[in-house]
Design a protein around this motif. Structure first.
Motif, mmCIF file in Angstrom:
data_model
loop_
_atom_site.group_PDB
_atom_site.id
_atom_site.type_symbol
_atom_site.label_atom_id
_atom_site.label_comp_id
_atom_site.label_asym_id
_atom_site.label_seq_id
_atom_site.Cartn_x
_atom_site.Cartn_y
_atom_site.Cartn_z
ATOM 1 N N SER A 114 -15.108 0.273 53.234
ATOM 2 C CA SER A 114 -15.482 0.217 51.821
ATOM 3 C C SER A 114 -14.547 1.047 50.930
ATOM 4 N N ASN B 271 -10.401 -3.302 55.477
ATOM 5 C CA ASN B 271 -11.540 -3.961 54.841
ATOM 6 C C ASN B 271 -11.361 -5.472 54.729
ATOM 7 N N ASN C 292 -12.898 0.024 45.166
ATOM 8 C CA ASN C 292 -13.927 0.069 46.216
ATOM 9 C C ASN C 292 -14.741 -1.217 46.227
ATOM 10 N N ALA C 293 -15.498 -1.381 47.283
ATOM 11 C CA ALA C 293 -16.290 -2.594 47.429
ATOM 12 C C ALA C 293 -17.305 -2.743 46.302
#
Length: 905
Positions: free
Chosen positions: A838, A787, A881-882
């Motif tokens: 993500s 990511n 997480n994003a």
């Protein structure tokens, strides 16, 4: 005031007598070899210092001026007295903190140590806890490995008396240092800087455990202790799995046929009485005159156990914030540790011989009951139960020799044979759904939802160290020689065999969805009586009400296996030279050949595969010590090392946890590491230290634990980029805050603290991983989409700190003693797993610890009390997480209380 030390070893002497002739004034040295006489009238005195087995030393015409402190150190030489052919010779004790600090000050290379005396004062019970008291060392919560300067298990190395020591676990490189009871430890040395005599496979540090050796008067000691974990008393029912007993020496065999349900243990949990934790220890030592030699013998044997309980939460969440598993429940555990060691030391003229044999047996029972939700498997009130028993037995044998061939030439050698046997016999895993009123039905996703697992891991390791040193040149100052040239060889051969068989329970009614039997589709059971269905009578029932046994190879008992071999041969040389009265240098070179191969046959590759490499490493090193004055040094060191992937990481093998599944990567290859250190150290007084260090490391082709881009999001290992680096600073302080001497009564209040600050970074390159894991058909084994292009190093904590406040007192001519310590530790957030797209990184959150220890001895009777982990904070792991952060694991360890008695005969 002053310090009394041994002239040969420079070790401080505890209990030496200092007396002013012609007066009634006198005192004895304290724990650190220090003494202090107060309220001495002005005048001239003759001061006498004496200690058993040492020559008495007298200083005349010592002038005392009012309101001025006289610093009067004594250096005593050994005295040999012959009375009717019986010799009494002093034997140095190398376990004191003061002695280790003196070694650190005078050493040509950077090193840090913690000795048995300090371990006792801080109530340290094992080697892992001991190592974490050293600057830059922390323990990874929830695992059994150490992190040193931001580098985890694969980057560190462990030795025992300078010889290689194997791992006790198939998934780790280093042995769990928690297996080493403090009873067997003389001191622990941590070398964060490489030298030519050390194996090159490390970047964080080499941790050397030096086993306890007998010195002093003959003794036999019996110790008893009891304790409790604060989490246990409030539990109404304490459950463990059926089978394992109290001692931790159990083993169980799987069924010999898939047509017979011949397992020795029940599926049903068994209620246990969590009696208080117990411990017993025996130790003793004695010296014998054997012809013209002296044999020193020491032994120790101990058994300890611990019951613990924790509320446990585990989740698995994908990159879209979709919860795949959401489980909460309880975890019951019972651990045992049995240790035995015999150490023999033969002193013969100009030679010393050492023989060590040690047996370590550890076991862990663990039962998890987790309820909640599992996507696509158990969405209607799931119950996941896993019960596990793991046992490890390690047998260590070492023979070492030290020889002074003449005043200029010495020779050292060591041989070792180590054997490790690790088993997980009959791990039982249940997946149930529809939990209501104590009943639930078996899940129907696949046949491996409910299984029994067996693995057997055997490893043999042989090692040889040899070196000879030649001293030359006219010495500067008090040194006899100006230089020392050392040549040597070290080698080891390791062979490992690992096999695992999983017996999957294929519930026929669940799987036969197109023709369900009469009575319905699902099989319901009482969750406390699963044996009512999973038994011999229901195996292969023809009416559709039974179940079948299968393995990963289908309808045959065929274990998944891997075999690993590692052969390392190395030659090394070092030149130590006094360049000037203040500047000492050590130039080293090590040439090391490494051959490693892993052959595997698993369900992921039924035809079998291999991973291997053959590397020739040329490893230079340089250490410089500049004495700024008599009490401070400036040090500089640089070196080149490497890091190997482990057998398990290279085998295409699947290891399944409740919320994690990890698979190996046969395409892994070694990383190279370039190290640099700059350190200033000041020793203001005996037993005191102030040091500041700056360090940096550059790593090529670093290895990390990562998430694969796949539907199952399995974890794996990979060389994730071209480079990584870290740099940081360390601060350490040891200081006496207050001392008082009144006759033979001595008191001291002291403190210590250390701090490590780090910054880390690494390149992440998914294309590199895909390219390097292509098979002969051009297909990539590992697909990773990071990511981001850069991230911090896995396992690195930007901030680590330890602090302690202690008090010591001796009275009654040293026969009575009291010590008390309050010890604090802190580790900041650190990366556990690198995510992709993500799917965010997983991060272990910061941890605070606080321990209190009280110890007292009255002549031959000892009493101790400890309270460990008094803050009892949550041990949390978060997935970043994003879009949001998610808590994916949480539990508490409980406060551990212990009280003990010992008596020395």
């Amino acid at each position: 005031m002053g310090t009394v030390v041994d002239a040969k070893t420079k070790e401080t002497l505890i209990g030496a007598t200092i007396f002013l002739e012609g007066t009634s004034l006198g005192t004895i040295t304290d724990f650190d070899g220090n003494y202090r006489l107060e309220q001495v009238p002005a005048g001239k005195y003759t001061v006498r210092c004496s200690f058993i087995s040492y020559e008495t030393k007298t200083l005349e015409d010592v002038t005392v001026v009012e309101d001025q402190i006289v610093d009067l150190p004594f250096v005593l030489g050994e005295s040999t007295v012959q009375i009717e052919d019986v010799k009494v010779v002093a034997k140095a004790n190398r376990e004191s903190e003061t002695m280790l600090l003196m070694d650190q000050k005078e050493a040509a290379i950077m090193k840090e140590s913690i000795g048995a005396q300090q371990l006792s004062t801080q109530g340290v019970s094992d080697a892992a806890a001991a190592a974490t008291k050293i600057t830059g060392v922390s323990k990874q919560e929830g695992s059994k490995s150490l992190n040193i300067r931001g580098l985890g298990d694969r980057y560190n190395a462990t030795t025992l008396n300078g010889l290689p020591f194997p791992s006790n676990n198939a998934e780790t490189k280093n042995i769990d240092l928690g297996l080493f009871s403090s009873d067997v430890i003389g001191f622990i040395g941590v070398e964060k800087v490489a030298t030519s005599a050390l194996y090159g496979d490390f970047a964080g540090a080499n941790i050397d455990i030096v086993s306890k050796k007998f010195t002093g008067d003959p003794f036999f000691e019996l110790a008893l202790k009891s304790g409790v974990n604060s989490s246990v008393p409030g539990v109404d029912h304490f459950y463990l799995q059926d089978g394992p007993g109290f001692s931790g020496f159990d083993n169980f065999q799987p069924t010999p046929s898939l047509d017979a349900y011949d397992f020795g243990n029940s599926w049903n949990p068994v209620e246990k009485t969590a009696i208080p934790n117990l411990g017993i220890g025996l130790s003793g030592g004695k010296s014998f005159e054997v012809a013209d030699s002296r044999l020193n013998a020491f032994f120790t044997a101990s058994f300890d156990n611990e019951y613990s309980y924790s509320d446990l939460m585990q989740r698995r969440i994908n990159g879209s914030d979709d919860v795949r598993k959401d489980l909460q429940g309880e975890q019951y555990a019972y651990e045992t540790q049995t240790t035995g060691m015999v150490n023999l030391n033969l002193e013969h003229k100009q030679s010393d011989y050492y023989f060590n044999t040690m047996l370590l047996n550890s076991s862990n029972q663990d039962l998890k009951n987790l309820r909640g939700f599992v996507k696509d498997l158990a969405e209607d009130s799931a119950l996941i139960r896993r019960s596990e028993f793991e046992r490890t037995t390690i047998w260590v044998n070492q023979l070492l020799g030290e020889h002074e061939l003449n005043p200029q030439v010495t020779m050292n050698w060591g041989l070792s044979y180590n054997k490790v046997h690790n088993i997980t016999p009959d791990r039982r895993h249940l997946s149930l759904n529809g939990l209501r009123d104590g009943r639930a039905y078996f899940t129907d996703d696949n046949e491996s939802d409910n299984f029994r697992y067996f693995h057997d891991f055997n490893e043999n390791e042989y090692a040889l160290n040899w070196s000879t040193a030649y001293r030359f040149g006219e010495g500067i100052g008090t040194d006899d020689f100006r230089g020392k040239l050392t040549l040597g060889y070290s080698g080891k051969y390791k062979e490992r065999q690992f096999e695992a068989t999983q017996f999957n329970h294929d519930i026929y009614r669940n799987r036969n969805i197109f023709n369900p039997p009469p009575g319905g589709y699902h099989v319901y059971v009482d969750v406390m009586d699963v044996d009512a269905f999973l038994n011999a009578a229901n195996l292969q029932r023809p009416d559709g009400y039974g179940f079948y046994l299968k393995t990963f190879f289908g309808n045959t008992i065929r274990p998944s296996t891997y075999e690993g071999t590692q052969l390392i041969n190395a030659g090394f040389a070092s030149l130590e030279y006094q360049l000037s009265p203040k500047l000492l240098g050590v130039l080293g070179l090590r040439v090391e050949n490494v051959n490693q191969q892993v052959d595997f046959v698993t369900a992921l590759d039924t035809d079998g595969g291999t991973g291997n490499f053959n590397e020739l490493e040329v490893l230079p090193s340089l250490s410089l010590r500049y004495a700024l004055n008599e009490k401070s040094n400036l040090r500089l060191a640089a070196s080149n090392t490497y890091v190997l992937p482990q057998f398990t990481e290279m085998a295409l093998f699947l290891f399944e946890g409740i919320t994690e599944t990890t698979v190996g990567n046969p395409y892994l290859y070694p990383s190279k590491v370039y190290n640099g250190d700059l350190k200033w150290e000041w020793f203001p007084n005996s037993g005191e230290l102030v040091s500041v260090a700056a360090f940096g490391k550059y790593i090529t082709d670093p290895m990390n634990r990562v998430v694969m881009a796949s539907a199952s999001n399995d974890f794996t290992y990979a060389n994730t980029g071209d480079y990584a680096y870290l740099y940081g600073a360390e601060l350490e302080v040891k200081k006496d805050l207050w001392t008082q001497t009144t006759g033979t009564d001595y008191q001291k209040l002291f403190a210590s603290a250390n701090l490590t600050l780090m910054e880390t970074s690494q390149e992440l390159d998914g294309a590199k991983v895909r390219e390097e894991t292509k098979d002969q058909n051009g297909n990539s084994l590992i697909n990773i989409n990071f990511n981001q292009d850069k991230d911090v190093l896995q396992g690195a904590a930007p901030l680590m700190a330890n602090a302690s406040l202690g008090y010591k007192r001796t009275w009654g001519e040293g026969k009575n003693a009291l010590s008390s310590s309050l010890v604090y530790g802190y580790v900041s957030d650190r990366l556990y797993l690198i995510g992709f797209s993500s799917f965010g990184n997983q991060v272990d959150k910061r941890v605070h610890t606080l321990d209190y220890v009280l110890k007292a001895s009255f002549n031959k009777l000892g009493v101790n009390f400890s309270a460990k982990n008094m803050l009892n904070g949550d041990i949390d792991r978060v997935q970043e997480n994003a879009s949001a952060d998610h808590l994916i694991r949480s539990y508490k360890q409980g406060v551990k209380f212990s009280v003990g008695l010992s008596y020395k005969f």
